[in-house]
Enzyme design. Structure first.
Site, PDB file in Angstrom:
ATOM      1  N   GLY A  43      18.856   4.981  58.594  1.00 51.47           N
ATOM      2  CA  GLY A  43      19.916   4.337  57.819  1.00 51.47           C
ATOM      3  C   GLY A  43      20.443   3.032  58.371  1.00 51.47           C
ATOM      4  CG  ASP A 102      29.628  11.854  54.475  1.00 52.44           C
ATOM      5  OD1 ASP A 102      30.451  12.771  54.410  1.00 52.44           O
ATOM      6  OD2 ASP A 102      29.059  11.388  53.469  1.00 52.44           O
ATOM      7  CE  LYS A 130      30.774   8.574  51.399  1.00 52.12           C
ATOM      8  NZ  LYS A 130      29.912   9.638  50.834  1.00 52.12           N
ATOM      9  CG  PHE A 151      25.593   9.804  47.476  1.00 49.26           C
ATOM     10  CD1 PHE A 151      25.724  10.723  48.513  1.00 49.26           C
ATOM     11  CD2 PHE A 151      24.388   9.127  47.336  1.00 49.26           C
ATOM     12  CE1 PHE A 151      24.663  10.976  49.387  1.00 49.26           C
ATOM     13  CE2 PHE A 151      23.325   9.375  48.204  1.00 49.26           C
ATOM     14  CZ  PHE A 151      23.465  10.297  49.230  1.00 49.26           C
ATOM     15  NE  ARG A 164      15.626   5.465  54.239  1.00 50.55           N
ATOM     16  CZ  ARG A 164      16.485   6.324  54.770  1.00 50.55           C
ATOM     17  NH1 ARG A 164      17.660   5.918  55.159  1.00 50.55           N
ATOM     18  NH2 ARG A 164      16.170   7.605  54.915  1.00 50.55           N
TER      19      ARG A 164
END
Ligand code: PRP
Ligand code: MN
Ligand code: MG
Length: 182
Positions: A43, A102, A130, A151, A164
């Site tokens: 990520g 997250d 988040k 999301f 991505r």
């Protein structure tokens, strides 16, 4: 691909501004230290690439691949090391570069992992945060943008490994994942 995006949350220009801010701060804070910018694949590939351009002090870069999400939109809670660092972490000032925090599962696992490694320090830099979703508290030294419980994909972030390569952070339409949601 673009049709699956409901809204753009961060434009490429906004992301660059965040990277510049954080990179400048890192360059001050880590002067004279043994800085390792540690990209958590997959990520954070894009944020790492952007951020390191604005780190103006000597540093080394390294990569680890960890994964917990599989193909859903919820964390499995189990974090797997897919690829480890290639340089020793001992005595180094590790700065973990993340795309998003997250639940906190990934980073709490990473902090635990580094406890046994005798690092000089371990800190976290994230593009997105988040806080409303946190299950495990993690100390975040550099946080780019707080976001609501949406999301998001793009700029390295995926849904089931796709999206991505979008150059911005976008909100994924619910219709894209609602079929597979339990
Ligand atoms: C995503 C994201 C963060 C992590 C955040 O990675 O890139 O690393 O989840 O979620 P958490 O705070 O709930 O742990 P993922 O496991 O999907 O792997 P990826 O980076 O390869 O997409
Ligand atoms: Mn990740
Ligand atoms: Mg993922």
């Amino acid at each position: 691909m673009e049709n699956d995006i409901k809204e753009v949350l961060l434009t490429p220009e906004q992301i660059t501004a965040i990277a510049k801010d954080i990179g400048t701060q890192i360059s001050k804070d880590y002067k004279g230290k043994n800085l390792v910018l540690l990209c958590l694949l997959k990520g954070s590939i894009c944020f790492m690439a952007e951020l390191m351009k604005y780190v103006t002090i000597p540093c080394v870069i390294d990569f680890m691949a960890v994964s917990s999400y599989g193909s859903g939109t919820e964390s499995s809670g189990r974090v797997n090391i897919v690829k480890d660092m290639s340089t020793p972490a001992e005595n180094m000032d590790i700065l973990i570069v993340e795309d998003i925090i997250d639940s906190g599962n990934t980073l709490s696992f990473m902090l635990q992992y580094f406890k046994a490694k005798n690092c000089a320090s371990v800190e976290i830099a994230t593009l997105l945060n988040k806080p409303s979703r946190r299950k495990k508290e993690v100390p975040v030294k550099y946080s780019g943008q707080e976001i609501d419980d949406l999301f998001v994909v793009g700029f390295g972030l995926d849904y089931a490994e796709y999206y991505r390569n979008l150059p911005y952070i976008g909100v994924l339409k619910e219709s894209v994942y609602s079929d597979t949601e339990e």
